[in-house]
Design a protein around this motif. Sequence first.
Motif, mmCIF file in Angstrom:
data_model
loop_
_atom_site.group_PDB
_atom_site.id
_atom_site.type_symbol
_atom_site.label_atom_id
_atom_site.label_comp_id
_atom_site.label_asym_id
_atom_site.label_seq_id
_atom_site.Cartn_x
_atom_site.Cartn_y
_atom_site.Cartn_z
ATOM 1 N N PRO A 1 0.810 -1.229 0.000
ATOM 2 C CA PRO A 1 0.000 0.000 0.000
ATOM 3 C C PRO A 1 0.837 1.270 0.000
ATOM 4 O O PRO A 1 0.470 2.272 -0.622
ATOM 5 C CB PRO A 1 -0.815 -0.129 1.292
ATOM 6 C CG PRO A 1 -0.846 -1.591 1.597
ATOM 7 C CD PRO A 1 0.478 -2.117 1.126
ATOM 8 N N ASP A 2 1.979 1.257 0.681
ATOM 9 C CA ASP A 2 2.843 2.440 0.756
ATOM 10 C C ASP A 2 4.235 2.090 0.228
ATOM 11 O O ASP A 2 5.198 1.985 0.987
ATOM 12 C CB ASP A 2 2.947 2.937 2.203
ATOM 13 C CG ASP A 2 1.590 3.320 2.774
ATOM 14 O OD1 ASP A 2 0.888 4.101 2.110
ATOM 15 O OD2 ASP A 2 1.231 2.821 3.862
ATOM 16 N N ASN A 3 4.316 1.911 -1.082
ATOM 17 C CA ASN A 3 5.606 1.500 -1.660
ATOM 18 C C ASN A 3 6.433 2.672 -2.182
ATOM 19 O O ASN A 3 7.508 2.479 -2.746
ATOM 20 C CB ASN A 3 5.388 0.477 -2.780
ATOM 21 C CG ASN A 3 4.526 0.996 -3.913
ATOM 22 O OD1 ASN A 3 4.307 2.198 -4.022
ATOM 23 N ND2 ASN A 3 4.033 0.091 -4.743
ATOM 24 N N GLY A 4 5.939 3.894 -1.997
ATOM 25 C CA GLY A 4 6.718 5.073 -2.371
ATOM 26 C C GLY A 4 6.612 5.480 -3.823
ATOM 27 O O GLY A 4 7.206 6.494 -4.223
ATOM 28 N N LEU A 5 5.868 4.735 -4.636
ATOM 29 C CA LEU A 5 5.740 5.079 -6.046
ATOM 30 C C LEU A 5 4.625 6.107 -6.254
ATOM 31 O O LEU A 5 3.532 5.953 -5.711
ATOM 32 C CB LEU A 5 5.436 3.829 -6.878
ATOM 33 C CG LEU A 5 6.545 2.776 -6.965
ATOM 34 C CD1 LEU A 5 6.058 1.566 -7.749
ATOM 35 C CD2 LEU A 5 7.789 3.358 -7.622
ATOM 36 N N GLY B 1 -5.084 8.962 -11.264
ATOM 37 C CA GLY B 1 -6.105 7.994 -10.893
ATOM 38 C C GLY B 1 -5.586 6.589 -10.706
ATOM 39 O O GLY B 1 -6.284 5.715 -10.169
ATOM 40 N N LEU B 2 -4.336 6.337 -11.111
ATOM 41 C CA LEU B 2 -3.774 4.980 -11.015
ATOM 42 C C LEU B 2 -3.537 4.565 -9.569
ATOM 43 O O LEU B 2 -3.637 3.386 -9.223
ATOM 44 C CB LEU B 2 -2.467 4.898 -11.819
ATOM 45 C CG LEU B 2 -1.820 3.514 -11.962
ATOM 46 C CD1 LEU B 2 -2.784 2.509 -12.614
ATOM 47 C CD2 LEU B 2 -0.520 3.613 -12.779
ATOM 48 N N GLN B 3 -3.237 5.544 -8.701
ATOM 49 C CA GLN B 3 -3.000 5.230 -7.283
ATOM 50 C C GLN B 3 -4.234 4.579 -6.648
ATOM 51 O O GLN B 3 -4.121 3.640 -5.857
ATOM 52 C CB GLN B 3 -2.636 6.497 -6.523
ATOM 53 C CG GLN B 3 -1.933 6.239 -5.189
ATOM 54 C CD GLN B 3 -0.471 5.865 -5.376
ATOM 55 O OE1 GLN B 3 0.266 6.549 -6.083
ATOM 56 N NE2 GLN B 3 -0.054 4.769 -4.759
ATOM 57 N N GLU B 4 -5.405 5.052 -7.004
ATOM 58 C CA GLU B 4 -6.635 4.485 -6.456
ATOM 59 C C GLU B 4 -6.849 3.061 -6.957
ATOM 60 O O GLU B 4 -7.273 2.178 -6.188
ATOM 61 C CB GLU B 4 -7.835 5.351 -6.844
ATOM 62 C CG GLU B 4 -9.182 4.826 -6.353
ATOM 63 C CD GLU B 4 -9.269 4.669 -4.839
ATOM 64 O OE1 GLU B 4 -10.017 3.763 -4.391
ATOM 65 O OE2 GLU B 4 -8.594 5.428 -4.104
ATOM 66 N N LEU C 1 1.881 -1.251 -11.952
ATOM 67 C CA LEU C 1 1.938 -0.691 -10.595
ATOM 68 C C LEU C 1 3.336 -0.685 -9.984
ATOM 69 O O LEU C 1 3.504 -0.186 -8.875
ATOM 70 C CB LEU C 1 0.995 -1.485 -9.671
ATOM 71 C CG LEU C 1 -0.467 -1.619 -10.122
ATOM 72 C CD1 LEU C 1 -1.265 -2.389 -9.079
ATOM 73 C CD2 LEU C 1 -1.092 -0.251 -10.382
ATOM 74 N N GLY C 2 4.322 -1.229 -10.685
ATOM 75 C CA GLY C 2 5.658 -1.346 -10.123
ATOM 76 C C GLY C 2 6.660 -0.347 -10.685
ATOM 77 O O GLY C 2 6.314 0.572 -11.429
ATOM 78 N N VAL C 3 7.925 -0.558 -10.332
ATOM 79 C CA VAL C 3 9.004 0.351 -10.725
ATOM 80 C C VAL C 3 9.296 0.253 -12.223
ATOM 81 O O VAL C 3 9.545 1.263 -12.881
ATOM 82 C CB VAL C 3 10.286 0.031 -9.922
ATOM 83 C CG1 VAL C 3 11.474 0.823 -10.456
ATOM 84 C CG2 VAL C 3 10.076 0.328 -8.449
ATOM 85 N N ALA C 4 9.263 -0.974 -12.757
ATOM 86 C CA ALA C 4 9.671 -1.198 -14.155
ATOM 87 C C ALA C 4 8.544 -0.834 -15.116
ATOM 88 O O ALA C 4 7.886 -1.697 -15.702
ATOM 89 C CB ALA C 4 10.096 -2.651 -14.347
ATOM 90 N N GLN C 5 8.319 0.457 -15.268
ATOM 91 C CA GLN C 5 7.254 0.947 -16.136
ATOM 92 C C GLN C 5 7.631 0.781 -17.617
ATOM 93 O O GLN C 5 8.807 0.728 -17.980
ATOM 94 C CB GLN C 5 6.977 2.416 -15.844
ATOM 95 C CG GLN C 5 6.353 2.667 -14.477
ATOM 96 C CD GLN C 5 4.882 2.261 -14.417
ATOM 97 O OE1 GLN C 5 4.112 2.559 -15.331
ATOM 98 N NE2 GLN C 5 4.499 1.603 -13.346
ATOM 99 N N LEU C 6 6.603 0.708 -18.446
ATOM 100 C CA LEU C 6 6.774 0.539 -19.879
ATOM 101 C C LEU C 6 6.272 1.784 -20.617
ATOM 102 O O LEU C 6 5.450 2.528 -20.083
ATOM 103 C CB LEU C 6 5.966 -0.674 -20.365
ATOM 104 C CG LEU C 6 6.308 -2.021 -19.734
ATOM 105 C CD1 LEU C 6 5.230 -3.040 -20.073
ATOM 106 C CD2 LEU C 6 7.673 -2.504 -20.219
ATOM 107 N N PRO C 7 6.718 1.995 -21.851
ATOM 108 C CA PRO C 7 6.213 3.134 -22.637
ATOM 109 C C PRO C 7 4.838 2.815 -23.234
ATOM 110 O O PRO C 7 4.654 2.765 -24.448
ATOM 111 C CB PRO C 7 7.279 3.296 -23.723
ATOM 112 C CG PRO C 7 7.813 1.912 -23.927
ATOM 113 C CD PRO C 7 7.800 1.269 -22.565
ATOM 114 N N LEU C 8 3.867 2.587 -22.368
ATOM 115 C CA LEU C 8 2.541 2.158 -22.812
ATOM 116 C C LEU C 8 1.720 3.324 -23.342
ATOM 117 O O LEU C 8 1.745 4.418 -22.786
ATOM 118 C CB LEU C 8 1.780 1.507 -21.651
ATOM 119 C CG LEU C 8 2.359 0.227 -21.055
ATOM 120 C CD1 LEU C 8 1.483 -0.256 -19.914
ATOM 121 C CD2 LEU C 8 2.496 -0.859 -22.110
#
Length: 344
Positions: A187-191, A199-202, A314-321
């Motif tokens: 829930p609190d991963n700092g990202l 809206g992605l956080q929700e 939802l993680g660190v390794a984001q993609l150019p989506l």
Amino acid sequence: MNKKEEFAQTHPEVYFLDASEIESFQSYLRERGWFSQTESILKVTKAGDGNMNCTLRVDTGERTLIVKQSRPWVEKYDHIEAPWDRALFEGLFFQTIAPHSDVANRMPELIGLDSESRVLAFEDLGESEDYSFLYAGETLEENALKDLAKYLSVLHHIPCSQDTQKLSNRDMRKLNHEHIFHLPLLPDNGLDLDGITPGLQELAKQISSDKEYVDIVYQLGQDYLEKDGENLLHGDFYPGSWLNTPQGVKVIDPEFGFLGSSEFDIGVMVAHLYLAKQPNHYPQLLLEQYREKYPLDSTLVYQLAGVEIMRRLLGVAQLPLNCDLEKKKELLHLSSQFVRKEGR
């Protein structure tokens, strides 16, 4: 004190790859026997957009080669520690696959390994780009998909009787486990997910509070972390590890490889077919191509695909989506269905 200075202080005997220090780099390549005494560096450029390592293209004017160093941190995110010996695993991987042409011919040739400095040298596959362009709306050619399926089916069934303990690659699995199965659901991963897509956080909060989903992902993660399988895996089989070359699709960067279950590599690839909005029949075609020779647990494949979809959103390794919030909501719903075995 910067990272290079810290590293030099801690490891004064280790060569540190630095594109700006041409003369010392040239001398290093000659000492290793990767350059002749008459070859000189014309220019050095960054090779690709990889996250993990310092990877450089060396141009002599007559040929080019790729030189890559692993360091005790992630190159793109140097505050994240990473297993320094991943280059040693990658060297062992290439030595293991070398006698198997259906795999070796899909990868660059290993020129040499400096174990002390964790530096690898590879043939340069020439002007090429990785398949990240798929996320921008391009379509993977069906022949390329079939070639990748064949690559995996052969790779997964290479005999690995020697150096089994080293091929388990446990340190890199620990790092990957943290970023695939654990951190994205904290829930609190700092990202700052809203900084990526408002809206992605929700959406992340909703999925991380779904106990059934989190429990299943946890168990899949424990299996990934603790169970050694019989199959040699690539470990990070997504478009960033595929190169589009004049000689066809090639595969690079197996440093996350390990001995596990075939379903992991297939599941990751299936996930990226969905993330990159590839034709609807491609995931099933991939499984059919693989199953021409070897069995697969399709339920596990799709569970692992669901986890990969979630961690890439939802993680660190984001993609150019090319995805808005509504599309990401659909993908996370798909992840939930896959993980729960609720159809596909």
